[in-house]
Write a protein that holds these residues in place. Sequence first.
Motif, PDB file in Angstrom:
ATOM      1  N   LEU A   1      53.825  45.722  38.831  1.00 63.46           N
ATOM      2  CA  LEU A   1      54.986  45.855  38.540  1.00 63.46           C
ATOM      3  C   LEU A   1      55.270  44.665  38.484  1.00 63.46           C
ATOM      4  CD1 LEU A   1      55.020  48.684  41.391  1.00 63.46           C
ATOM      5  CD2 LEU A   1      55.436  48.565  39.048  1.00 63.46           C
TER       6      LEU A   1
ATOM      7  N   ASP B   1      48.144  49.424  42.714  1.00 60.35           N
ATOM      8  CA  ASP B   1      47.038  50.729  42.347  1.00 60.35           C
ATOM      9  C   ASP B   1      45.679  50.579  42.360  1.00 60.35           C
ATOM     10  OD1 ASP B   1      49.032  52.649  41.626  1.00 60.35           O
ATOM     11  OD2 ASP B   1      48.998  52.307  40.036  1.00 60.35           O
TER      12      ASP B   1
ATOM     13  N   THR C   1      54.200  52.282  50.130  1.00 60.59           N
ATOM     14  CA  THR C   1      54.303  50.109  49.101  1.00 60.59           C
ATOM     15  C   THR C   1      55.531  49.788  49.243  1.00 60.59           C
ATOM     16  OG1 THR C   1      54.191  51.372  46.722  1.00 60.59           O
ATOM     17  CG2 THR C   1      52.439  51.765  47.920  1.00 60.59           C
ATOM     18  N   GLU C   2      55.301  48.378  48.886  1.00 62.49           N
ATOM     19  CA  GLU C   2      56.123  47.619  48.662  1.00 62.49           C
ATOM     20  C   GLU C   2      56.976  48.277  47.328  1.00 62.49           C
ATOM     21  OE1 GLU C   2      54.813  44.284  47.967  1.00 62.49           O
ATOM     22  OE2 GLU C   2      56.263  42.710  47.705  1.00 62.49           O
ATOM     23  N   PHE C   3      57.886  47.848  47.756  1.00 66.06           N
ATOM     24  CA  PHE C   3      58.758  48.291  45.771  1.00 66.06           C
ATOM     25  C   PHE C   3      59.088  47.447  45.068  1.00 66.06           C
ATOM     26  CE2 PHE C   3      63.665  48.418  44.186  1.00 66.06           C
ATOM     27  CZ  PHE C   3      62.760  50.174  43.417  1.00 66.06           C
TER      28      PHE C   3
ATOM     29  N   GLY D   1      53.448  59.656  38.177  1.00 63.06           N
ATOM     30  CA  GLY D   1      51.630  59.065  38.324  1.00 63.06           C
ATOM     31  C   GLY D   1      50.930  59.560  38.019  1.00 63.06           C
ATOM     32  N   GLN D   2      49.817  58.879  37.989  1.00 64.55           N
ATOM     33  CA  GLN D   2      48.709  59.978  37.834  1.00 64.55           C
ATOM     34  C   GLN D   2      48.458  60.866  39.771  1.00 64.55           C
ATOM     35  OE1 GLN D   2      44.987  57.825  36.760  1.00 64.55           O
ATOM     36  NE2 GLN D   2      44.125  59.716  36.403  1.00 64.55           N
ATOM     37  N   PHE D   3      48.954  60.140  40.089  1.00 65.96           N
ATOM     38  CA  PHE D   3      48.742  61.403  41.132  1.00 65.96           C
ATOM     39  C   PHE D   3      50.003  62.498  41.745  1.00 65.96           C
ATOM     40  CE2 PHE D   3      45.527  57.773  41.997  1.00 65.96           C
ATOM     41  CZ  PHE D   3      44.898  58.581  42.346  1.00 65.96           C
TER      42      PHE D   3
ATOM     43  N   ASP E   1      56.511  48.375  31.060  1.00 66.15           N
ATOM     44  CA  ASP E   1      58.016  48.672  30.524  1.00 66.15           C
ATOM     45  C   ASP E   1      59.063  48.030  30.497  1.00 66.15           C
ATOM     46  OD1 ASP E   1      57.668  51.533  30.435  1.00 66.15           O
ATOM     47  OD2 ASP E   1      57.931  51.669  32.392  1.00 66.15           O
TER      48      ASP E   1
ATOM     49  N   LEU F   1      61.810  57.378  40.815  1.00 63.66           N
ATOM     50  CA  LEU F   1      61.294  56.578  39.666  1.00 63.66           C
ATOM     51  C   LEU F   1      60.320  57.041  38.601  1.00 63.66           C
ATOM     52  CD1 LEU F   1      60.633  53.900  42.859  1.00 63.66           C
ATOM     53  CD2 LEU F   1      62.221  54.172  41.663  1.00 63.66           C
ATOM     54  N   GLY F   2      59.501  57.843  38.926  1.00 56.15           N
ATOM     55  CA  GLY F   2      58.614  58.149  37.835  1.00 56.15           C
ATOM     56  C   GLY F   2      57.611  59.440  38.427  1.00 56.15           C
TER      57      GLY F   2
ATOM     58  N   GLY G   1      59.901  47.543  38.393  1.00 52.91           N
ATOM     59  CA  GLY G   1      59.232  48.707  38.086  1.00 52.91           C
ATOM     60  C   GLY G   1      58.133  48.396  36.972  1.00 52.91           C
TER      61      GLY G   1
ATOM     62  N   LYS H   1      54.715  57.378  46.972  1.00 45.80           N
ATOM     63  CA  LYS H   1      53.211  57.874  45.968  1.00 45.80           C
ATOM     64  C   LYS H   1      53.260  59.079  46.852  1.00 45.80           C
ATOM     65  CE  LYS H   1      51.936  55.251  43.137  1.00 45.80           C
ATOM     66  NZ  LYS H   1      51.345  53.825  42.240  1.00 45.80           N
TER      67      LYS H   1
ATOM     68  N   VAL I   1      50.900  44.543  45.095  1.00 42.00           N
ATOM     69  CA  VAL I   1      51.739  45.506  45.755  1.00 42.00           C
ATOM     70  C   VAL I   1      51.375  45.269  46.936  1.00 42.00           C
ATOM     71  CG1 VAL I   1      52.661  47.549  45.400  1.00 42.00           C
ATOM     72  CG2 VAL I   1      52.587  45.907  43.672  1.00 42.00           C
TER      73      VAL I   1
ATOM     74  N   ASN J   1      49.357  49.126  35.603  1.00 48.00           N
ATOM     75  CA  ASN J   1      49.178  48.816  36.640  1.00 48.00           C
ATOM     76  C   ASN J   1      49.723  47.501  37.716  1.00 48.00           C
ATOM     77  OD1 ASN J   1      48.114  51.514  37.350  1.00 48.00           O
ATOM     78  ND2 ASN J   1      46.073  51.647  36.365  1.00 48.00           N
TER      79      ASN J   1
HETATM   80  P1  ADP Z   1      50.167  55.612  37.685  1.00 44.83           P
HETATM   81  O1  ADP Z   1      49.851  54.097  38.177  1.00 44.83           O
HETATM   82  O2  ADP Z   1      49.730  56.809  39.018  1.00 44.83           O
HETATM   83  O3  ADP Z   1      50.060  56.226  36.826  1.00 44.83           O
HETATM   84  P2  ADP Z   1      52.834  54.754  38.605  1.00 44.83           P
HETATM   85  O4  ADP Z   1      52.422  53.911  40.045  1.00 44.83           O
HETATM   86  O5  ADP Z   1      52.430  53.619  37.268  1.00 44.83           O
HETATM   87  O6  ADP Z   1      51.435  55.763  38.798  1.00 44.83           O
HETATM   88  O7  ADP Z   1      54.193  55.122  39.252  1.00 44.83           O
HETATM   89  C1  ADP Z   1      54.744  56.097  38.497  1.00 44.83           C
HETATM   90  C2  ADP Z   1      56.288  55.046  38.014  1.00 44.83           C
HETATM   91  O8  ADP Z   1      57.004  55.110  39.071  1.00 44.83           O
HETATM   92  C3  ADP Z   1      56.433  53.967  37.124  1.00 44.83           C
HETATM   93  O9  ADP Z   1      55.916  53.445  35.773  1.00 44.83           O
HETATM   94  C4  ADP Z   1      57.276  52.867  37.875  1.00 44.83           C
HETATM   95  O10 ADP Z   1      58.319  53.396  37.247  1.00 44.83           O
HETATM   96  C5  ADP Z   1      57.377  54.061  39.426  1.00 44.83           C
HETATM   97  N1  ADP Z   1      56.991  52.804  40.505  1.00 44.83           N
HETATM   98  C6  ADP Z   1      55.684  53.046  40.988  1.00 44.83           C
HETATM   99  N2  ADP Z   1      54.986  52.265  41.849  1.00 44.83           N
HETATM  100  C7  ADP Z   1      56.172  51.720  41.972  1.00 44.83           C
HETATM  101  C8  ADP Z   1      56.445  50.505  43.205  1.00 44.83           C
HETATM  102  N3  ADP Z   1      56.477  50.299  43.976  1.00 44.83           N
HETATM  103  N4  ADP Z   1      58.093  49.820  43.158  1.00 44.83           N
HETATM  104  C9  ADP Z   1      58.664  50.150  42.101  1.00 44.83           C
HETATM  105  N5  ADP Z   1      58.439  51.057  41.035  1.00 44.83           N
HETATM  106  C10 ADP Z   1      57.725  52.261  41.304  1.00 44.83           C
END
Ligand code: ADP
Length: 629
Positions: free
Chosen positions: A493, A504, A439-441, A377-379, A449, A374-375, A445, A395, A423, A491
């Motif tokens: 969705l 988060d 986590t919940e989906f 993230g920080q971790f 975005d 999906l993308g 997103g 995640k 979430v 942070n």
């Molecule tokens: P971080 O906050 O650690 O930088 P994210 O949680 O934003 O990372 O995750 C990165 C990307 O993954 C998000 O921009 C989003 O598009 C997608 N994503 C993260 N969590 C979810 C979720 N629960 N449902 C749908 N998409 C998600």
Amino acid sequence: MYPRVILKATLYKKSQQKRRTSPCNYKERYFVLNTEELTYSERRPGKKPIEKGCIKLSDITCVEVVRSNVPIPCEFKYPFQVVYDSYYLYVFAPDNDCRLKWVRALKEVTKHNEVSLYYHPDFWGDGRWRCCDRPQKQSAGCSEYFPSECASKKPLPPTPDPQRRVSTSEDRIVVALKNFVPQEDTDIPLHKDEEYVVIDSSEPNWWRVKDRDGNIGTVPFLYITEKHSKDSFKSFKSIEDYEWYNKDIARAEAEALLMKEDKEGAFMVRDSRQAGVYTVSVFTKAPGSNGEKNPRIKHYLIRETEKSLFYLAEKYLFPSIPELIHYHQHNAAGLITRLRYCVSLDTGNGPRMKELTSERWELNAEEITQGEELGSGQFGLVFKGLWQGQAVAIKTIREDAMSEEEFKEEAEIMTKLSHPKLVQLYGVCTQRSPICLVTEFLENGCLTDFLRSQRGQLSQKTLLGMCLDISEAMAYLESSNFIHRDLAARNCLVSKDLVVKVSDFGMTRYVLDDQYRSFTTKFPVKWSSPEVIKFSKFSSKSDVWSYGVLMWEVYSEGKLPYEYRSNMEVVESLNAGQRLLKPRLCPETVYQLMQWCWKEKPEDRPSFALLFHDLASLDDPMSPGHFQL
Ligand code: ADP
């Protein structure tokens, strides 16, 4: 008149590191408490004792037990603290009775001093107070300090015995997951790992409990857990009950089994060739000291000290092998890798204990199916997945990205936070590598975005609805005493029905990235309140400031706040009293709320409950807004 000796004993003390460069170590010292001072000296057989330190009792401002779960690398495991002249002396007693005897005696002789009002119940370490996360060593304490037992709110019973249980077998017992400082007269403090009897659990967020001294009061439900999930070791009898133990397995067979698993940190405990001694065998692919990279098995003998304490590679001592294994399941501490994944020969003789670490938030790796990415993230990377028939987000956490141990300590609290606008964290899977959060989906997103992709198409009602959703989630976090610390559109969705949910929460506490932690490039300065930027003082009111910036993001349809300014320039403009300007789409009434969130003093900002209330009244055209600046 000569001072009268009150107590004397051999105890350990930790060096005070008054100088930055001095190493931290533990020394055996002979302590003497008399009516005027506390001294400690070095005693060597056949030599004259050398006095190493002397503290005037009149300089002491706090004496208290240290409540900590850090492993203590000296033989005496019961710490207490003596604070004087802003120095912290940590002393270690051989048992709890001895510790309490010293604490009581010291409290008694210092109770008329000008003592501290608050103290830190846990150790200072790695640049922060372990109890409250504050990064300044001289920061005021986070728990109320009682200079003598009779000064606490209610008298203690005549002969306090810390091991005594006040409950009967029918009582419902909970254990504190973390410390809690009372906020109202009706609250009582919680001390991490201590037990409490439940009196009333009808309120969802605040339960009434009784502590071991009979004090009754409310505590946040989030900070407690039913006892059975914490009671891991006591009920187990022998190591044969554990899944990781393989009786009668030869070294070669163990190696073959672990190689077949082919998982970093796969391990087992087996009998060593020496009778009565055990070996831990671990699979690794980590580069060795001579550069070797091939998958291989490392074997570590479980050693025992004269006092029947167990340890592996380094001297982290434990009273039992299960406790030692449990510790190394979470910490490598000298091993090539931490013990991640237990492998056993299924002998089929009766029920084995399930995975020792399995807590309520631990999910079974086999039940999680990983799908598309999906993308990032920080971790680490985020994937779509399936768990128990529902879509989830997985995640993954890069090994060097998160302070896993600290996260796991708090994971249960985070899974208990539950609200339709939050979430949901379903759990954590630590049996696989990298570990992951499930986590919940949410179909639409990330909010930033989403706002950008919908520019020009979002109605006033939708924009206000988004702010309302977030304030509702935040009012829930506020009422649960939980600080988000990184509230921003990135942070949040968006669901398929355009409900916005906050994600988060609390996660920044576990970021290991130096550029984030040292308040440089990655720290979200543009969302941070002045007191966070200046003193790292996080609170629900600092979340309120961030919420104001988040409202601004919503009404500017996903623009970056202070777009063309550096973090430094933003700090300067805030100091000069400037604030973000009203976005074109933002009604004056909503902008007034934003400005209220950006009041310099935290106490001048509204609560989330009030923000939610006022936004809700804007949503209803019949009802006048009643916010004020
Ligand atoms: P971080 O906050 O650690 O930088 P994210 O949680 O934003 O990372 O995750 C990165 C990307 O993954 C998000 O921009 C989003 O598009 C997608 N994503 C993260 N969590 C979810 C979720 N629960 N449902 C749908 N998409 C998600």
